[in-house]
Each structure stands twice: as structure tokens, then as C-alpha cells.
Design an enzyme around this catalytic site. Structure first.
Site, short mmCIF file in Angstrom:
data_model
loop_
_atom_site.label_atom_id
_atom_site.label_comp_id
_atom_site.label_asym_id
_atom_site.label_seq_id
_atom_site.Cartn_x
_atom_site.Cartn_y
_atom_site.Cartn_z
CG PHE A 11 38.69 -25.73 -2.16
CD1 PHE A 11 38.89 -25.74 -3.55
CD2 PHE A 11 37.40 -25.54 -1.68
CE1 PHE A 11 37.82 -25.56 -4.42
CE2 PHE A 11 36.33 -25.36 -2.54
CZ PHE A 11 36.54 -25.36 -3.91
CG ASP A 33 47.98 -22.70 5.00
OD1 ASP A 33 46.97 -22.49 4.32
OD2 ASP A 33 48.16 -23.77 5.65
CB THR A 36 46.10 -28.45 8.77
OG1 THR A 36 45.25 -28.17 7.64
CG2 THR A 36 46.16 -27.24 9.69
CB THR A 125 30.38 -21.10 6.31
OG1 THR A 125 29.45 -22.09 5.88
CG2 THR A 125 30.50 -21.22 7.82
CG ASP A 126 25.69 -21.72 3.46
OD1 ASP A 126 26.53 -22.46 4.01
OD2 ASP A 126 25.08 -22.06 2.43
CD GLU A 127 28.24 -26.19 6.95
OE1 GLU A 127 28.37 -26.63 8.10
OE2 GLU A 127 28.59 -26.81 5.95
CE1 TYR A 151 34.03 -24.78 9.14
CE2 TYR A 151 31.78 -25.22 8.42
CZ TYR A 151 32.99 -24.55 8.25
OH TYR A 151 33.15 -23.66 7.23
CB ALA A 153 29.19 -24.19 17.13
CE LYS A 155 34.34 -20.07 9.10
NZ LYS A 155 35.70 -19.57 8.69
CG ASN A 181 33.23 -22.11 -2.27
OD1 ASN A 181 34.07 -21.33 -2.69
ND2 ASN A 181 32.20 -21.69 -1.55
NE ARG A 215 25.02 -29.17 3.04
CZ ARG A 215 24.07 -29.65 3.84
NH1 ARG A 215 22.79 -29.50 3.51
NH2 ARG A 215 24.38 -30.28 4.96
CG ASN A 250 23.66 -34.14 -0.56
OD1 ASN A 250 23.98 -33.02 -0.97
ND2 ASN A 250 23.61 -34.46 0.73
CG HIS A 277 23.11 -34.43 7.17
ND1 HIS A 277 23.04 -35.49 6.31
CD2 HIS A 277 23.63 -33.40 6.44
CE1 HIS A 277 23.49 -35.14 5.13
NE2 HIS A 277 23.85 -33.87 5.18
P1 NAD Z 1 40.42 -25.99 3.51
O1 NAD Z 1 40.24 -26.95 4.64
O2 NAD Z 1 40.58 -26.51 2.13
O3 NAD Z 1 41.72 -25.08 3.80
C1 NAD Z 1 41.97 -24.52 5.04
C2 NAD Z 1 43.39 -23.96 5.04
O4 NAD Z 1 43.61 -23.31 6.31
C3 NAD Z 1 44.48 -25.03 4.88
O5 NAD Z 1 45.45 -24.58 3.98
C4 NAD Z 1 45.05 -25.16 6.29
O6 NAD Z 1 46.41 -25.56 6.30
C5 NAD Z 1 44.87 -23.75 6.82
N1 NAD Z 1 44.80 -23.69 8.29
C6 NAD Z 1 44.00 -24.42 9.11
N2 NAD Z 1 44.22 -24.08 10.39
C7 NAD Z 1 45.18 -23.11 10.38
C8 NAD Z 1 45.82 -22.35 11.38
N3 NAD Z 1 45.55 -22.52 12.68
N4 NAD Z 1 46.74 -21.42 11.01
C9 NAD Z 1 47.03 -21.22 9.70
N5 NAD Z 1 46.47 -21.94 8.71
C10 NAD Z 1 45.55 -22.87 9.05
O7 NAD Z 1 39.23 -24.97 3.62
P2 NAD Z 1 38.38 -24.24 2.47
O8 NAD Z 1 37.28 -25.12 2.06
O9 NAD Z 1 39.32 -23.68 1.47
O10 NAD Z 1 37.72 -23.05 3.33
C11 NAD Z 1 38.42 -21.82 3.51
C12 NAD Z 1 37.57 -20.89 4.35
O11 NAD Z 1 36.32 -20.65 3.71
C13 NAD Z 1 37.21 -21.45 5.74
O12 NAD Z 1 37.24 -20.38 6.65
C14 NAD Z 1 35.80 -21.98 5.57
O13 NAD Z 1 35.10 -21.94 6.79
C15 NAD Z 1 35.24 -20.99 4.57
N6 NAD Z 1 34.16 -21.49 3.70
C16 NAD Z 1 34.31 -22.64 3.00
C17 NAD Z 1 33.29 -23.06 2.14
C18 NAD Z 1 33.42 -24.33 1.31
O14 NAD Z 1 32.44 -24.73 0.68
N7 NAD Z 1 34.56 -24.98 1.27
C19 NAD Z 1 32.13 -22.29 2.01
C20 NAD Z 1 32.01 -21.11 2.76
C21 NAD Z 1 33.05 -20.72 3.58
O1 DAU Z 2 27.90 -24.42 3.20
C1 DAU Z 2 29.27 -24.07 3.28
C2 DAU Z 2 30.02 -25.23 3.88
O2 DAU Z 2 30.05 -26.25 2.90
C3 DAU Z 2 31.43 -24.86 4.33
O3 DAU Z 2 31.34 -23.95 5.39
C4 DAU Z 2 32.20 -26.11 4.80
O4 DAU Z 2 33.54 -25.77 5.10
C5 DAU Z 2 32.17 -27.13 3.68
O5 DAU Z 2 32.80 -28.32 4.12
C6 DAU Z 2 30.74 -27.44 3.25
O6 DAU Z 2 30.02 -28.13 4.32
P1 DAU Z 2 29.00 -29.35 4.00
O7 DAU Z 2 28.88 -30.16 5.21
O8 DAU Z 2 27.76 -28.86 3.36
O9 DAU Z 2 29.87 -30.06 2.84
P2 DAU Z 2 30.26 -31.60 2.57
O10 DAU Z 2 31.00 -31.61 1.27
O11 DAU Z 2 30.91 -32.22 3.74
O12 DAU Z 2 28.84 -32.27 2.37
C7 DAU Z 2 27.92 -31.79 1.40
C8 DAU Z 2 26.64 -32.64 1.50
O13 DAU Z 2 26.92 -33.97 1.04
C9 DAU Z 2 26.13 -32.81 2.92
O14 DAU Z 2 24.70 -32.87 2.88
C10 DAU Z 2 26.68 -34.16 3.37
C11 DAU Z 2 26.70 -34.95 2.08
N1 DAU Z 2 27.77 -35.96 1.93
C12 DAU Z 2 29.05 -35.57 2.17
C13 DAU Z 2 30.09 -36.46 2.01
C14 DAU Z 2 31.52 -36.04 2.27
C15 DAU Z 2 27.45 -37.24 1.51
O15 DAU Z 2 26.27 -37.59 1.28
N2 DAU Z 2 28.49 -38.14 1.33
C16 DAU Z 2 29.80 -37.79 1.57
O16 DAU Z 2 30.69 -38.64 1.39
#
Ligand code: NAD
Ligand code: DAU
Length: 337
Positions: A11, A33, A36, A125-127, A151, A153, A155, A181, A215, A250, A277
Site C-alpha cells: 500500500f 518486494d 506476499t 509506526t506509532d504502534e 506486530y 513488538a 517493529k 494511513n 486512531r 472507529n 487492542h
Molecule cells: P502492506 O502490508 O500493504 O505492504 C507490505 C509490502 O511488503 C508488501 O508489498 C509485501 O509483499 C512486502 N513484504 C513483506 N514481507 C517482505 C519480505 N520479507 N521481503 C520483501 N518484501 C516483503 O504494508 P503497508 O501498510 O504499506 O506498510 C508499509 C510499511 O509502513 C510497513 O513497514 C509498516 O509497518 C509501516 N507503516 C504502516 C502504516 C499504515 O497505516 N499502513 C503506518 C505506519 C507505518
Molecule cells: O498506527 C499505524 C498502524 O496502523 C500501522 O503500523 C499498521 O501497519 C496498520 O495496520 C494500522 O494498525 P491498526 O491496528 O491501527 O489498523 P487497523 O486498520 O487494523 O485497525 C484500525 C482500528 O479499527 C483498530 O482500532 C481496530 C479497528 N477495526 C479494524 C478492523 C480491520 C475494527 O473495528 N474493525 C475491523 O474490521
């Protein structure tokens, strides 16, 4: 400038590839990449033949491949985004999170140390900061790490390794910690695309627990611009928080999306809570604002509407994604037949 980016088919990674090719007409982008379940080359089909973009299929934890890439291409910059990213999956099975997020980061840090790079950006990540109470102040860069899920832990472990390579080996590492995001190409296991795609299919929207977890939301393009600023101007050894000061519960968020799509509230369905959670995330971005001049480009409401519109306009994209591996995961997570 040669940049090696990992996880570019996911993403944030695919949004970042698009962003960088436009923002830096003189940069060459290499995307490593593993593809996965979350990696999708369809996200990048418009840049597939681009002369400054190269895709490499492989695992960041594969030391032989990674060593060969660094010695063949002599990268100037590294941005490590590749990770297992979904909290619920880490609760079901932590093993892939250890391999990709910890082992993969160590392999990359070692290769960068051996070959030398101008900057190594570890995308975190902020997590890693854990959970806030409703009246606590937001996370600062100095907030102690206190992760709750396998997850987060994993990161946090990667962050500590990255920091150690800076302190011990002098590797020019910068760490970014961003909040939640949303935007185009987000895998529909995450909350916002789950809401939009379920509502568009007139299916119930699962709300974990009481729905009052909070969030702090940021549009993915704003995150990409922040990552670019940190790569080019961030100080080695520093951590930069990234967030747009947009806290939503949420339930409030789900209701806003129902309003945009003009659908009834009875689609919201309370389900069993996520174990461990985190109650609330809120991030203080004053450091990146002050040091690097970063600001979000548009309002939350505008970006949310834009995101909903993207999913409406790109139904074949998410229908294909949802018909595959995701269905297997959802069956296990929700215990469906
Ligand atoms: P995502 O799950 O959409 O994408 C992860 C990508 O990494 C995929 O394309 C997957 O194929 C690739 N990948 C996984 N394991 C791999 C490996 N061993 N070698 C090579 N490629 C591999 O994730 P995202 O939401 O785009 O997050 C990207 C990064 O940003 C992550 O490090 C995540 O922790 C961080 N992040 C995400 C968010 C969020 O809200 N999504 C917020 C803050 C930080
Ligand atoms: O804060 C950054 C993180 O945000 C990233 O590091 C992670 O990669 C990303 O997955 C995201 O983590 P969250 O656990 O916050 O995101 P998620 O979209 O899984 O859930 C957001 C909130 O919504 C959380 O409080 C759980 C809730 N939720 C989630 C899903 C999937 C629901 O209530 N219903 C759902 O179906």
C-alpha cells in the site's frame, strides 16, 4: 541518486514509488518486494516500463540476494518499508513478522553497513509507543517504546536494531514513526478499506469491541512527502514522528463513510474485540513540522472523500484482491465457514 526501496508493491510502498518518480526526475528507483499476499504488482502497472524504475522479486531477509544487490548497484539511499503489517494476522501467527520485520531489517542493515549508504530510512509506526488513555498527551519521539501486539513488538525490535547500527557502526539511520494511513491501494483487511468495500457490497461492517478506540489518520500521500523529506533532510540518528492531528473514534469514522456513501447505520455490526487492542493513538508531529517544514496538503474530509471515490472507481481492483487469499484469512479470523 539510486534508491533501494523495499515493500514497494504494498500500500504505502506503491504510493511512494509513484510519488518519488514524479518528485525526483533524476532518481533511479529499485523496488525489492517478496510479493506476499499484500504485495500486488497491479498497484504499479502504470510504471512497469518506466526507464527509472526497476522491480526485483525477493525477500529482504535473503542475505545472499541482498548482498548481491548492494554490490551490483551501489545504492545511495535505502528506504525499508517491507514488513508484515497487519496486527490481526500477527495475533494469529507471529512467525512471519519475526522473519520479515526483524530478521529482514537486520540483513538490510548489515548490507548497508558493508557497502555504505548516504541514508538508511527505517519506516516504523506509532504502534511501537503502545496505547494512550483518552486524556493522555500525544506520543513524542522520546515516548518510551511499549508495544502491545506481536506486530508492534517486531517493529519496535527493528527500530532498536536500526538505532544500534547507528550508535555502534555509525550507519546514517533515520527512523520515521507514522500514524494510521489511508488512501488508494490499501489492502482491504485494514479498517478504512474494510468499511468502504463492505458497504459498497451491502455487507455488515465489523466494529471491534465498543468502537470507541481512537486512531490518528493521515492520507498516504502526506506520509510519502514526509518520508521524502526525511530521506533527503532528516538528521542521522534521529526519530521523526509523522501524523496529521486527525484523531477519530472507529465508530465516528465508520459513520462518516456511511454518510459519504449514503448508506444506513445498521450496517455497523459490533464483533468480538481484538485481543490486546490499543485504546488510542495520537502522534505529535511538531519536530518534522519545525525541522523539515512538513504539513499535510489537504483536509481529512477531502482526503477521505477522495479515498472513498477511489474505491468506488476501482471496484475490479479490490474485488480481485478480496476474492483471493484474503478470503482464507477472513474465514479463520471471523470463524466463518
Ligand atoms: P502492506 O502490508 O500493504 O505492504 C507490505 C509490502 O511488503 C508488501 O508489498 C509485501 O509483499 C512486502 N513484504 C513483506 N514481507 C517482505 C519480505 N520479507 N521481503 C520483501 N518484501 C516483503 O504494508 P503497508 O501498510 O504499506 O506498510 C508499509 C510499511 O509502513 C510497513 O513497514 C509498516 O509497518 C509501516 N507503516 C504502516 C502504516 C499504515 O497505516 N499502513 C503506518 C505506519 C507505518
Ligand atoms: O498506527 C499505524 C498502524 O496502523 C500501522 O503500523 C499498521 O501497519 C496498520 O495496520 C494500522 O494498525 P491498526 O491496528 O491501527 O489498523 P487497523 O486498520 O487494523 O485497525 C484500525 C482500528 O479499527 C483498530 O482500532 C481496530 C479497528 N477495526 C479494524 C478492523 C480491520 C475494527 O473495528 N474493525 C475491523 O474490521
Amino acid at each position: 541518486m539510486k534508491l533501494l526501496l523495499t515493500g514497494g508493491a504494498g500500500f504505502i510502498g506503491s504510493n511512494f514509488v509513484h510519488y518519488l518518480l514524479k518528485a525526483h526526475p533524476d532518481w533511479e528507483i529499485f523496488n525489492l518486494d517478496k510479493l506476499t499476499y499484500a504485495g500486488n504488482l497491479e498497484n504499479l502497472k502504470d510504471v512497469a516500463g518506466h526507464p527509472r524504475y526497476h522491480f526485483i522479486h525477493g525477500d529482504i531477509a535473503g542475505a545472499v540476494l541482498v548482498e548481491r544487490l548492494f554490490s551490483d548497484y551501489r545504492f545511495d539511499l535505502v528506504a525499508n518499508l517491507a514488513a508484515e503489517s497487519h496486527v490481526d494476522r500477527s495475533i494469529m501467527d507471529a512467525a512471519p513478522f519475526i522473519d520479515a520485520n526483524i530478521k529482514g531489517t537486520q540483513v538490510f542493515l548489515d548490507a548497508a553497513r558493508r557497502h555504505g549508504v548516504r541514508k538508511f530510512l527505517q519506516v516504523s509506526t506509532d504502534e511501537v509507543y503502545g496505547s494512550l488513555g483518552f486524556s493522555d498527551p500525544p506520543f513524542m519521539e522520546e515516548t518510551p517504546l511499549d508495544p502491545s501486539s506481536p506486530y508492534s513488538a517486531s517493529k519496535a525490535s527493528a527500530d532498536l536494531l536500526a538505532r544500534a547500527y547507528h550508535r555502534t557502526h555509525g550507519l546514517p539511520v533515520v527512523i520515521s514513526r507514522c500514524s494510521n494511513n489511508y488512501g488508494p491501494y490499501q489492502f482491504p483487511e485494514k479498517f478504512i478499506p474494510t468499511i468502504i468495500t463492505n458497504v459498497l457490497a451491502d455487507k455488515p461492517v465489523p466494529i471491534y469491541g465498543d468502537g470507541l478506540n481512537v486512531r490518528d489518520w493521515i492520507y498516504v500521500e502526506d506520509h510519502c512527502r514526509a518520508l521524502d523529506l526525511i530521506l533527503t533532510g532528516g538528521r542521522p540518528g534521529e526519530v521523526y514522528n509523522i501524523g496529521a492531528r486527525q484523531e477519530r473514534s472507529n465508530l465516528d469514522l465508520a459513520r462518516s463513510i456511511l454518510r459519504i456513501l449514503d448508506k444506513p447505520e445498521d450496517l455497523l455490526t459490533f464483533v468480538k474485540d481484538r485481543p490486546g487492542h490499543d485504546r488510542r493513538y495520537a502522534i505529535e508531529p511538531a519536530k518534522i513540522e519545525k525541522e523539515l517544514g512538513w504539513r499535510p496538503a489537504a483536509s481529512f474530509d477531502e482526503c477521505l472523500e477522495r479515498t472513498v471515490r477511489w474505491y468506488v472507481d476501482n471496484r475490479p481492483w479490490w474485488e480481485r484482491v478480496k476474492s483471493g487469499e484474503y478470503r482464507e484469512f477472513a474465514k479463520k479470523w471471523y470463524g466463518e465457514e
